[in-house]
Motif scaffolding. Sequence first.
Motif, short mmCIF file in Angstrom:
data_model
loop_
_atom_site.label_atom_id
_atom_site.label_comp_id
_atom_site.label_asym_id
_atom_site.label_seq_id
_atom_site.Cartn_x
_atom_site.Cartn_y
_atom_site.Cartn_z
N UNK A 94 66.12 56.63 52.06
CA UNK A 94 67.20 57.59 52.17
C UNK A 94 67.04 58.73 51.17
N UNK A 95 67.19 59.96 51.67
CA UNK A 95 67.10 61.16 50.85
C UNK A 95 68.42 61.92 50.91
N UNK A 96 68.85 62.47 49.77
CA UNK A 96 70.08 63.25 49.69
C UNK A 96 69.78 64.59 49.04
N UNK A 97 70.36 65.65 49.61
CA UNK A 97 70.21 66.99 49.05
C UNK A 97 71.56 67.69 48.99
N UNK A 98 71.87 68.31 47.84
CA UNK A 98 73.03 69.20 47.72
C UNK A 98 72.81 70.10 46.51
N UNK A 99 73.56 71.19 46.46
CA UNK A 99 73.45 72.16 45.38
C UNK A 99 74.80 72.29 44.69
N UNK A 100 74.80 72.26 43.36
CA UNK A 100 76.00 72.46 42.56
C UNK A 100 75.61 73.27 41.33
N UNK A 101 76.60 73.75 40.59
CA UNK A 101 76.30 74.58 39.42
C UNK A 101 76.46 73.84 38.10
N UNK A 102 77.34 72.83 38.06
CA UNK A 102 77.63 72.13 36.81
C UNK A 102 77.86 70.65 37.09
N UNK A 103 77.71 69.84 36.05
CA UNK A 103 78.11 68.43 36.14
C UNK A 103 78.73 68.03 34.80
N UNK A 104 79.07 66.74 34.66
CA UNK A 104 79.83 66.29 33.51
C UNK A 104 79.19 65.07 32.86
N UNK A 105 79.23 65.05 31.54
CA UNK A 105 78.93 63.84 30.81
C UNK A 105 80.16 62.95 30.83
N UNK A 106 79.97 61.65 30.68
CA UNK A 106 81.08 60.70 30.75
C UNK A 106 81.02 59.70 29.60
N UNK A 107 82.16 59.05 29.37
CA UNK A 107 82.22 57.97 28.39
C UNK A 107 81.93 56.63 29.07
N UNK A 108 82.14 55.55 28.34
CA UNK A 108 81.81 54.23 28.88
C UNK A 108 82.72 53.82 30.04
N UNK A 109 83.86 54.49 30.18
CA UNK A 109 84.77 54.22 31.30
C UNK A 109 84.57 55.20 32.45
N UNK A 110 83.51 55.96 32.40
CA UNK A 110 83.16 56.94 33.43
C UNK A 110 84.20 58.04 33.56
N UNK A 111 84.88 58.36 32.47
CA UNK A 111 85.79 59.50 32.41
C UNK A 111 85.03 60.71 31.89
N UNK A 112 85.16 61.87 32.52
CA UNK A 112 84.43 63.06 32.06
C UNK A 112 84.81 63.43 30.63
N UNK A 113 83.79 63.78 29.85
CA UNK A 113 84.01 64.15 28.46
C UNK A 113 83.66 65.61 28.18
#
Length: 328
Positions: free
Chosen positions: A174-193
């Motif tokens: 399986x291959x996935x493709x998409x384009x975005x401009x930014x992403x987020x780092x997260x903590x151990x609970x997967x909450x964006x930091x």
Amino acid sequence: MAKKGEPEYRWNSGPFQIGIVPQGGAISRIDWIRPDGQGTINLLRPVTPQALTSGNPSSLGCFPMVPFANRLAFAEFDFDGRIVKVPANRPPSPHAIHGFGRGAEWKIERPTVDTLRFNHKHDDPQSGFVYVAWQEFKVTETDVTIEIGVRHLGRTPMPYGIGLHPWFPGGDDVTVQFIATDCFGTDEDMLPTARTVIDLGRDFSDGKMIRHNLGLDVHYSGWQREADMIWDDAGYSVKMTASETLSNLQFYIPEDGKTFCVEPVSHVPNVHNHPEFKELGDVVVLDRNEALTGTMTLTPSLLAKPVSGLVDDDMVGIPGNRDYSLVD
């Protein structure tokens, strides 16, 4: 249609059969009749009898997220000078996740030839979340569109977010493709930091095989609202497109790689508690009788045989794979 006492309701329209489980408003299947006459393909992950009777929408093909998407830290936030508290719905975690819709009973309305709608009402004056939410299928000969919407019915304004959480079949091909401009780092609970750049390990703009990214769980903003997914061995692809209101994307690949999630959502997780994230995807404050809606469209196609002479996996074409033409 489902028989009395059975959990799954089925609806046929055009080349698609839709399955719905009213508990949780979950979609159990979107079966596509192959245009070559070689059977059907469930565009979502395979459904099992155990999943249908489990009462857990997260075990099925897709579930709604309303009135917020993904995680909300410690199940509370400050709004309009007061602390709004919601249920922490995944114990023992102290956080709330995916809103209330997946824990509700949804009512299926009488379908038309090409439209099916189901909805639920939520009434919690203490938190302020009083609303009616709905999902609506619209089917054509080539695609399926799912609209998710919410209308605020409370006396005072409240912030709303929406999203859809589809689970797709995984596998080594399986291959996935998409384009975005930014992403987020997260903590151990997967909450964006923090907002971060999209590094090589999280960049899917040229397409990547999911087996090389097991365990990935990343939130993206500035998503161009298109994602292309290809199942090379099974010989088909699915293009996902979304409305402007679903401008963000959560991408999740479990460690076993047997499934993956491409989730169009309206806001950054936990933006309620991070005003600095608002410009990257905010909730929408709705007054009484105001609504927020978003759509996700799935368009399946068959893959033809590889184009003659093009055998290099690095060549331009289907992301991360050989050049194919599509069969309508």
